[in-house]
Design an enzyme around this catalytic site. Structure first.
Site, PDB file in Angstrom:
ATOM      1  N   PRO A  68       4.446   1.639   0.620  1.00 43.87           N
ATOM      2  CA  PRO A  68       4.851   0.345   0.060  1.00 43.87           C
ATOM      3  C   PRO A  68       5.614  -0.440   1.120  1.00 43.87           C
ATOM      4  O   PRO A  68       6.572   0.064   1.701  1.00 43.87           O
ATOM      5  CB  PRO A  68       5.762   0.736  -1.115  1.00 43.87           C
ATOM      6  CG  PRO A  68       6.221   2.122  -0.817  1.00 43.87           C
ATOM      7  CD  PRO A  68       5.159   2.772  -0.001  1.00 43.87           C
ATOM      8  N   MET A  69       5.180  -1.672   1.386  1.00 40.90           N
ATOM      9  CA  MET A  69       5.807  -2.483   2.431  1.00 40.90           C
ATOM     10  C   MET A  69       6.014  -3.897   1.916  1.00 40.90           C
ATOM     11  O   MET A  69       5.053  -4.584   1.551  1.00 40.90           O
ATOM     12  CB  MET A  69       4.942  -2.484   3.699  1.00 40.90           C
ATOM     13  CG  MET A  69       4.876  -1.128   4.387  1.00 40.90           C
ATOM     14  SD  MET A  69       3.774  -1.096   5.819  1.00 40.90           S
ATOM     15  CE  MET A  69       2.163  -0.966   5.013  1.00 40.90           C
ATOM     16  N   CYS A 106      14.678   2.582   0.903  1.00 40.51           N
ATOM     17  CA  CYS A 106      14.777   1.294   1.577  1.00 40.51           C
ATOM     18  C   CYS A 106      16.224   1.003   1.957  1.00 40.51           C
ATOM     19  O   CYS A 106      17.122   1.072   1.114  1.00 40.51           O
ATOM     20  CB  CYS A 106      14.248   0.187   0.672  1.00 40.51           C
ATOM     21  SG  CYS A 106      14.312  -1.441   1.438  1.00 40.51           S
ATOM     22  N   LYS A 166      10.328   8.395  -3.480  1.00 42.85           N
ATOM     23  CA  LYS A 166      10.249   8.265  -2.029  1.00 42.85           C
ATOM     24  C   LYS A 166      11.675   8.179  -1.504  1.00 42.85           C
ATOM     25  O   LYS A 166      12.466   7.355  -1.974  1.00 42.85           O
ATOM     26  CB  LYS A 166       9.461   7.016  -1.617  1.00 42.85           C
ATOM     27  CG  LYS A 166       9.261   6.901  -0.109  1.00 42.85           C
ATOM     28  CD  LYS A 166       8.317   5.746   0.251  1.00 42.85           C
ATOM     29  CE  LYS A 166       7.968   5.773   1.738  1.00 42.85           C
ATOM     30  NZ  LYS A 166       9.089   5.316   2.591  1.00 42.85           N
ATOM     31  N   HIS A 225      10.545  10.167   4.009  1.00 41.84           N
ATOM     32  CA  HIS A 225      10.586   9.477   5.302  1.00 41.84           C
ATOM     33  C   HIS A 225      11.505  10.303   6.185  1.00 41.84           C
ATOM     34  O   HIS A 225      12.693  10.436   5.907  1.00 41.84           O
ATOM     35  CB  HIS A 225      11.118   8.056   5.123  1.00 41.84           C
ATOM     36  CG  HIS A 225      11.058   7.232   6.369  1.00 41.84           C
ATOM     37  ND1 HIS A 225      10.969   5.871   6.350  1.00 41.84           N
ATOM     38  CD2 HIS A 225      11.080   7.578   7.693  1.00 41.84           C
ATOM     39  CE1 HIS A 225      10.938   5.402   7.592  1.00 41.84           C
ATOM     40  NE2 HIS A 225      11.006   6.430   8.411  1.00 41.84           N
ATOM     41  N   ASN A 277       6.387  11.002   5.884  1.00 43.94           N
ATOM     42  CA  ASN A 277       6.264   9.599   6.271  1.00 43.94           C
ATOM     43  C   ASN A 277       7.191   9.354   7.466  1.00 43.94           C
ATOM     44  O   ASN A 277       8.195  10.020   7.632  1.00 43.94           O
ATOM     45  CB  ASN A 277       6.655   8.714   5.068  1.00 43.94           C
ATOM     46  CG  ASN A 277       6.789   7.244   5.407  1.00 43.94           C
ATOM     47  OD1 ASN A 277       7.806   6.631   5.108  1.00 43.94           O
ATOM     48  ND2 ASN A 277       5.774   6.663   6.013  1.00 43.94           N
ATOM     49  N   GLY A 278       6.799   8.384   8.294  1.00 40.53           N
ATOM     50  CA  GLY A 278       7.661   7.981   9.403  1.00 40.53           C
ATOM     51  C   GLY A 278       7.024   8.230  10.751  1.00 40.53           C
ATOM     52  O   GLY A 278       6.824   9.383  11.151  1.00 40.53           O
ATOM     53  N   GLY A 279       6.669   7.155  11.456  1.00 39.18           N
ATOM     54  CA  GLY A 279       6.161   7.276  12.818  1.00 39.18           C
ATOM     55  C   GLY A 279       4.765   7.840  12.951  1.00 39.18           C
ATOM     56  O   GLY A 279       4.322   8.137  14.059  1.00 39.18           O
ATOM     57  N   GLY A 318       2.519   3.764   7.224  1.00 40.31           N
ATOM     58  CA  GLY A 318       2.927   2.411   6.914  1.00 40.31           C
ATOM     59  C   GLY A 318       2.353   1.382   7.854  1.00 40.31           C
ATOM     60  O   GLY A 318       1.224   0.933   7.721  1.00 40.31           O
TER      61      GLY A 318
END
Length: 339
Positions: free
Chosen positions: A25-26, A108, A147, A179, A219-221, A242
């Protein structure tokens, strides 16, 4: 209908399967037009909405934020909030709208989110998260997921994350996306929080070993399908990508269905052709061309003609009278340069 804390709600087999790969989600990016575009490239990948705040739905009545096309399934609604009953009402609205999953944002780091006491700041209030998740589970029959980050500020992730996951598991939350970075609520911008805190993939791998019954996504990178497959081979249940999925959508999603043993999408040109009826319908309903095409700028990233594609869409799709012939012109420019 009330579910007891020790009563585990069964995961939807379809959603569990789809969660092998998901698009994060962004905010301002993964709107309904972006998701429709992404779905044309992958039939299986799990797609997430932008974060929708529970107050916007419950107090503001902004139900248009729940709009989506049926073709977007499997699709998850991400909610932001920290009031259990308000989140329960928002989750109910999401379930009634037909979403396949309701996700709670605990990751977030933006100031706007902190001021509402939700997002990553909830990592400091695990009991609130448990209360929220329990209330949401009691309100809906679809799966409720979370998340999160590995921790925030001066927290020690090796202590915080297993405690956080243990609390969630105890109330029947079976699927969490982690994340693999801390979030710094003070001193770093949201953009910096996506890059500066170091990644700790090994910690997430250890969490999967410690919580084998949970469905954990990382998640992440992560930017490629090769990395995705490596994490799946390591035992993670899913991978969430993402920015790479947004900026180089074909590189990530064009071949994504191979993760499920299915044939990948055929060509970028085929994706453009598939978007034309959707865009025509959007314009016929009073929408603007650029509202859709802004999400398509990266389709030809790294290919001959990519610059021309971006240039035409960026300049000619903006006008109030712009029509799909702009997209057709951009595609022809790419094909000519590639010939």
């Amino acid at each position: 209908m009330t579910k007891h804390a020790d009563q585990t709600k069964p995961m939807s087999a379809n959603i569990q399967r789809a969660a092998r790969l998901s698009v994060a989600p962004m905010m301002d990016w993964t709107d309904r037009h972006c998701r429709y575009f992404h779905r044309l490239m992958s039939r299986n990948t799990l797609l997430y909405t932008e974060m929708v705040t529970a107050p916007a739905l419950v107090r503001g009545g902004a139900l248009h934020l729940l709009d989506y096309s049926p073709q977007e399934h499997p699709i998850a609604l991400q909610l932001g909030g920290s009031d259990p009953q308000e989140l329960a009402q928002a989750a109910r609205l999401g379930a009634q709208a037909g979403y396949d999953e309701i996700n709670l944002n605990c990751g977030c780091p933006s100031d706007r989110v902190q001021s509402g006491t939700f997002g990553a700041i909830l990592m400091q209030h695990p009991q609130t998260v448990v209360d929220c998740v329990t209330a949401m589970q009691d309100a809906v029959d679809v799966e409720v997921t979370v998340k999160c980050r590995i921790g925030v500020d001066d927290q020690t992730p090796e202590d915080v994350l297993p405690d956080f996951l243990s609390r969630l598991q105890a109330v029947g939350c079976q699927r969490v996306t982690v994340h693999a970075r801390k979030a710094w609520l003070q001193g770093l911008s949201p953009k910096e929080n996506r890059d500066i805190p170091p990644l700790d993939y090994d910690l997430v791998r250890r969490m999967k070993a410690e919580f084998p019954a949970m469905h954990l996504s990382i998640n992440g990178g992560i930017t490629t399908l090769a990395q995705t497959q490596a994490f799946l081979d390591d035992g993670l249940d899913g991978v969430m990508i993402g920015r790479a999925a947004y900026h180089q959508p074909w590189d990530v999603l064009g071949g994504a269905d191979s993760l499920w043993g299915e044939a990948p999408a055929q060509s970028r040109a085929e994706i453009v052709a598939g978007m034309l009826p959707y865009i025509s319908d959007h314009i016929a309903q009073g929408g603007r061309l650029h509202q859709v095409t802004r999400h398509m700028l990266g389709l030809f990233a790294g290919q001959p003609g990519a610059r021309k594609w971006r240039q035409i869409l960026s300049t000619q799709a903006q006008g109030p009278d712009a029509r799909i012939d702009v997209l057709e012109t951009a595609l022809q420019a790419v094909l000519q340069e590639a010939a």
